[in-house]
Design a protein around this motif. Structure first.
Motif, PDB file in Angstrom:
ATOM      1  N   LEU A  70     -98.557  -4.470   2.528  1.00 40.64           N
ATOM      2  CA  LEU A  70     -97.965  -5.289   1.467  1.00 40.64           C
ATOM      3  C   LEU A  70     -96.479  -5.506   1.731  1.00 40.64           C
ATOM      4  O   LEU A  70     -95.966  -6.609   1.543  1.00 40.64           O
ATOM      5  N   GLU A  71     -95.811  -4.471   2.200  1.00 42.55           N
ATOM      6  CA  GLU A  71     -94.386  -4.608   2.519  1.00 42.55           C
ATOM      7  C   GLU A  71     -94.168  -5.579   3.669  1.00 42.55           C
ATOM      8  O   GLU A  71     -93.239  -6.391   3.643  1.00 42.55           O
ATOM      9  N   LYS A  72     -95.039  -5.531   4.705  1.00 44.55           N
ATOM     10  CA  LYS A  72     -94.933  -6.472   5.830  1.00 44.55           C
ATOM     11  C   LYS A  72     -95.127  -7.909   5.350  1.00 44.55           C
ATOM     12  O   LYS A  72     -94.399  -8.815   5.754  1.00 44.55           O
ATOM     13  N   LEU A  73     -96.122  -8.100   4.494  1.00 44.32           N
ATOM     14  CA  LEU A  73     -96.396  -9.452   3.990  1.00 44.32           C
ATOM     15  C   LEU A  73     -95.287  -9.946   3.072  1.00 44.32           C
ATOM     16  O   LEU A  73     -94.951 -11.130   3.083  1.00 44.32           O
ATOM     17  N   SER A  74     -94.713  -9.059   2.291  1.00 46.48           N
ATOM     18  CA  SER A  74     -93.585  -9.465   1.438  1.00 46.48           C
ATOM     19  C   SER A  74     -92.407  -9.912   2.288  1.00 46.48           C
ATOM     20  O   SER A  74     -91.758 -10.916   1.981  1.00 46.48           O
ATOM     21  N   LEU A  75     -92.148  -9.195   3.373  1.00 46.68           N
ATOM     22  CA  LEU A  75     -91.076  -9.579   4.289  1.00 46.68           C
ATOM     23  C   LEU A  75     -91.399 -10.912   4.960  1.00 46.68           C
ATOM     24  O   LEU A  75     -90.534 -11.782   5.086  1.00 46.68           O
ATOM     25  N   PHE A  76     -92.654 -11.102   5.369  1.00 40.64           N
ATOM     26  CA  PHE A  76     -93.098 -12.363   5.971  1.00 40.64           C
ATOM     27  C   PHE A  76     -92.858 -13.525   5.007  1.00 40.64           C
ATOM     28  O   PHE A  76     -92.338 -14.576   5.389  1.00 40.64           O
ATOM     29  N   CYS A  77     -93.239 -13.334   3.749  1.00 36.15           N
ATOM     30  CA  CYS A  77     -93.062 -14.387   2.736  1.00 36.15           C
ATOM     31  C   CYS A  77     -91.578 -14.665   2.483  1.00 36.15           C
ATOM     32  O   CYS A  77     -91.168 -15.817   2.339  1.00 36.15           O
ATOM     33  N   GLU A  78     -90.787 -13.617   2.437  1.00 37.94           N
ATOM     34  CA  GLU A  78     -89.342 -13.780   2.222  1.00 37.94           C
ATOM     35  C   GLU A  78     -88.716 -14.562   3.373  1.00 37.94           C
ATOM     36  O   GLU A  78     -87.906 -15.469   3.156  1.00 37.94           O
TER      37      GLU A  78
END
Length: 159
Positions: free
Chosen positions: A135-143
């Motif tokens: 989830l943290e990786k995907l949040s960074l990807f989205c950001e």
């Protein structure tokens, strides 16, 4: 060689690796969320969850195959869900392979046809914030995607 061509040569391997990493992270997140019972599938079910408890939703996946692109009603739903997610700071991505998504989450009826997987929400399993590395990786990807004005990035799921 123009400046644009040089920039494209530099970013293609980076963007491919970035996309593959995001696809793997999404795969891991979907499996983890399903194990914890915090995955909601279906456009109408997701709309209900977003209406009742948007603060508990952490991530949204919109999925559509090529044949779904002509479905006006589905596109209207997607537009409304995207707007709601952006307004409520919920990270959101698009996936172009509903069958692959069905294989990951194992959704389907007795005949093997996938259920409604056009929208999948991932919620917190409890009041404590859910700390999942995917989830943290995907949040960074989205950001990172939002920083280049890609508000709903597309992700390719791994085979």
């Amino acid at each position: 060689m123009t400046l644009e061509e040089v920039r494209c040569q530099d970013t293609v391997p980076e963007s491919t690796a970035r996309m593959q990493g995001a696809g793997k992270a999404l795969h891991e997140l979907l499996l983890s969320a399903q194990r914890q019972g915090c995955l909601t599938a279906g456009v109408y079910e997701s709309a209900k969850v977003l209406n009742v408890d948007p603060d508990n939703v952490t991530f949204c996946v919109l999925a559509a195959d090529e044949e779904d692109e002509g479905d006006i009603a589905l596109q209207i739903h997607f537009t409304l869900i995207q707007a709601f997610c952006c307004e409520n700071d919920i990270d959101i991505v698009r996936v172009g392979d509903v069958q692959r998504l069905a294989a990951i989450v194992g959704a389907g009826d007795e005949a093997g046809a996938p259920g409604d997987l056009h929208c999948i929400l991932i919620s917190n399993p409890n009041e404590d914030s859910w700390k999942d590395p995917a989830l943290e990786k995907l949040s960074l990807f989205c950001e990172e995607s939002r920083s280049v004005n890609d508000w709903v990035p597309s992700i390719t799921l791994p085979e």
